[in-house]
Write an enzyme that holds these catalytic residues in place. Structure first.
Site, PDB file in Angstrom:
ATOM      1  N   ILE A 205     -19.476  33.353 -21.036  1.00  0.00           N
ATOM      2  CA  ILE A 205     -18.222  32.150 -20.813  1.00  0.00           C
ATOM      3  C   ILE A 205     -18.713  31.526 -20.004  1.00  0.00           C
ATOM      4  O   ILE A 205     -19.181  31.166 -18.775  1.00  0.00           O
ATOM      5  CB  ILE A 205     -17.134  32.604 -19.737  1.00  0.00           C
ATOM      6  CG1 ILE A 205     -15.984  33.796 -19.892  1.00  0.00           C
ATOM      7  CG2 ILE A 205     -15.858  31.434 -19.178  1.00  0.00           C
ATOM      8  CD1 ILE A 205     -15.240  34.285 -18.942  1.00  0.00           C
ATOM      9  N   PRO A 206     -19.049  30.511 -21.212  1.00  0.00           N
ATOM     10  CA  PRO A 206     -20.973  29.542 -20.786  1.00  0.00           C
ATOM     11  C   PRO A 206     -20.418  28.655 -19.746  1.00  0.00           C
ATOM     12  O   PRO A 206     -20.031  27.100 -20.009  1.00  0.00           O
ATOM     13  CB  PRO A 206     -20.659  28.765 -22.229  1.00  0.00           C
ATOM     14  CG  PRO A 206     -19.505  29.139 -22.932  1.00  0.00           C
ATOM     15  CD  PRO A 206     -18.968  30.401 -22.442  1.00  0.00           C
ATOM     16  N   CYS A 207     -20.267  28.791 -18.160  1.00  0.00           N
ATOM     17  CA  CYS A 207     -20.109  27.716 -17.603  1.00  0.00           C
ATOM     18  C   CYS A 207     -21.187  26.909 -17.853  1.00  0.00           C
ATOM     19  O   CYS A 207     -21.773  25.657 -16.859  1.00  0.00           O
ATOM     20  CB  CYS A 207     -20.336  28.128 -16.444  1.00  0.00           C
ATOM     21  SG  CYS A 207     -20.774  29.714 -15.466  1.00  0.00           S
ATOM     22  N   HIS A 208     -22.207  27.074 -18.150  1.00  0.00           N
ATOM     23  CA  HIS A 208     -23.990  26.442 -17.667  1.00  0.00           C
ATOM     24  C   HIS A 208     -23.754  25.291 -18.733  1.00  0.00           C
ATOM     25  O   HIS A 208     -23.706  23.990 -18.789  1.00  0.00           O
ATOM     26  CB  HIS A 208     -24.782  27.078 -18.343  1.00  0.00           C
ATOM     27  CG  HIS A 208     -25.593  28.059 -19.427  1.00  0.00           C
ATOM     28  ND1 HIS A 208     -24.622  29.028 -19.574  1.00  0.00           N
ATOM     29  CD2 HIS A 208     -25.257  27.472 -20.939  1.00  0.00           C
ATOM     30  CE1 HIS A 208     -24.198  29.186 -20.843  1.00  0.00           C
ATOM     31  NE2 HIS A 208     -25.402  28.626 -21.544  1.00  0.00           N
TER      32      HIS A 208
END
Length: 177
Positions: free
Chosen positions: A132-135
């Site tokens: 889950i690409p919060c970056h």
């Protein structure tokens, strides 16, 4: 019962967690909110979902977009789950702002408004980092803020994804989104 496995990555140690079937956590060791979705009792064990996750990470850290997602179980509030599901759709090599996510939540839920700061809280508590690409979530003003794994890792991840970093900056402490 929760299960964990510790692995290494080009950016340091990672702990992954599962309920036995799906991935429930992926944290850089020592990151903010580490193990938040993990129960007090857990067992270290290798599982098929951990093998899938390691395969996903190997593809990802080779600089390519994985063409699959391991099974996920999002143990969180409905609001955070909504934000995390939006983040799951951010393509490899792209970014999205907190405000853009807020606008999507408003549209999906029929709300009158939503603050970027509320979204920021949900993004910061993401318990399945990288997948889950919060970056890939950035401030509307181009600030690289709010990554629980650390801004240095966020910069390395975005650079690895070949995102043009020329319009981004690290805000000074105390600067708002």
């Amino acid at each position: 019962m929760d299960y964990i496995k510790k692995i290494t990555s080009p950016l340091g140690g990672i702990t992954i967690a599962s309920d036995g079937k799906a991935l429930t956590g992926l944290w850089f060791d020592g990151q903010k909110y580490f193990g938040e979705a993990l129960s007090k009792e857990y067992v270290e064990k290798d599982l098929p979902v951990f093998q899938q996750t390691e395969e996903w990470l190997a593809i990802y850290f080779s600089g390519k977009a994985p063409d699959f997602t391991p099974p996920l179980s999002l143990k969180t509030t409905p609001f955070r789950k909504n934000v995390w599901e939006i983040m799951l759709k951010i393509p490899f090599g792209r970014t999205m702002t907190y405000g853009e996510i807020a606008r999507q939540v408003v549209q999906q839920k029929g709300l009158s408004h939503m603050s970027a700061q509320a979204v920021g809280g949900a993004v910061g508590h993401n318990s399945i980092s990288l997948i889950i690409p919060c970056h890939r979530v950035v401030g509307g003003n181009g600030s690289l803020t709010g990554y629980a794994g650390g801004i240095d890792k966020k910069v390395k991840l975005l650079t690895m994804e070949k995102i043009d970093m020329s319009s981004f900056h690290v805000p000074e402490k105390g600067t708002a989104l």
